[in-house]
Design a protein around this motif. Sequence first.
Motif, PDB file in Angstrom:
ATOM      1  N   ASP A 121       0.799  -1.236   0.000  1.00 16.93           N
ATOM      2  CA  ASP A 121       0.000   0.000   0.000  1.00 16.93           C
ATOM      3  C   ASP A 121       0.828   1.281   0.000  1.00 16.93           C
ATOM      4  OD1 ASP A 121      -2.556  -1.040  -0.162  1.00 16.93           O
ATOM      5  OD2 ASP A 121      -2.872  -1.100   2.004  1.00 16.93           O
ATOM      6  N   HIS A 191      -3.322   3.568  -5.975  1.00 17.74           N
ATOM      7  CA  HIS A 191      -2.041   3.209  -5.361  1.00 17.74           C
ATOM      8  C   HIS A 191      -1.457   1.914  -5.892  1.00 17.74           C
ATOM      9  CE1 HIS A 191      -4.869   1.001  -2.757  1.00 17.74           C
ATOM     10  NE2 HIS A 191      -3.874   0.265  -2.331  1.00 17.74           N
ATOM     11  N   HIS A 217      -3.854  -5.885  -6.485  1.00 18.01           N
ATOM     12  CA  HIS A 217      -4.442  -6.318  -5.208  1.00 18.01           C
ATOM     13  C   HIS A 217      -5.774  -5.648  -4.896  1.00 18.01           C
ATOM     14  CE1 HIS A 217      -2.320  -2.748  -3.445  1.00 18.01           C
ATOM     15  NE2 HIS A 217      -3.280  -2.792  -2.540  1.00 18.01           N
TER      16      HIS A 217
HETATM   17 FE   LIG Z   1      -4.183  -1.467  -1.108  1.00 21.42          FE
END
Ligand SMILES: [Fe+2]
Length: 282
Positions: A121, A191, A217
Amino acid sequence: MSSQRVESKPPEERPPSTAEPQHQYRNYTEGKLLERVYNTYRLMHTHQTVDFVRKKCAQYGPCSQRRMSVMEVLALLDELVDESDPDVDFPNSFHAYQTAEGIRKAHPDKDWFHLVGLLHDLGKVLVLFGEPQWAVVGDTFPVGCKVQKSVVFGDSTFHDNPDSKDPRYSTEYGMYQPHCGLENVLMSWGHDEYMYRVMKFNGFALPKEAFYMVRFHSFYPWHAHGDYLHLCNEEDLRMLPWVRELNKFDLYTKQEELPDVQQLRSYYQGLIDKYCPGELCW
Ligand SMILES: [Fe+2]
Ligand SMILES: [Fe+2]
């Protein structure tokens, strides 16, 4: 650093070895954070268009914003709370360590995968570069073709998106060829794609599964609901178990009990020194 080493054996499909979820995650119909979550998706689904994504790829693709180490970016995420997340209301750096530690327990021999947990992340640093949350966080979806049914709040949030009225982009395949492969699909900007580009640009010495997991993801409509398979090729299907494996820990390690970051830092610094050392271009 040489990248793109291949980890050939896909993970087995089994539940995470961390605590079984007592709590229902990703509930988009009720909860104290729902209004904030809905509003983030409404803005995302209004403004994420083919043109917008192309512009952001051109802006951030050259990784010319700042030079920082992985640990510096991780520290910056302490200032960020993800407004699309119905489950978590604490700073994102804790989530990075929780995910990484869950993976470490279940896959002790795959240190590169522990690092993926920590990194996955980091692209959310875009918020601290001034990007609105709707262009950084939340589930992703392909732009340039019809929105499929599992996209969160998809029924009520796309009516002001100009692409939804553009005949080039509103059919099942839109601007894509059947089974063209997700690497040829333009995903909504956020992201995932940004961090993938940072990893490529800086030559992270990780297997290609690591790059793939980071890049997709947040593509829940695909990895959790089986939509958009008409755009996938064989490589995508080979990678799917890896994306799902990361997702187990991304989702089910979210707890209010926060990890002792001080104690964990030296282990992860060792992995950073091995796979992506020093100051990187962001
Ligand atoms: Fe994420
Ligand atoms: Fe995450």
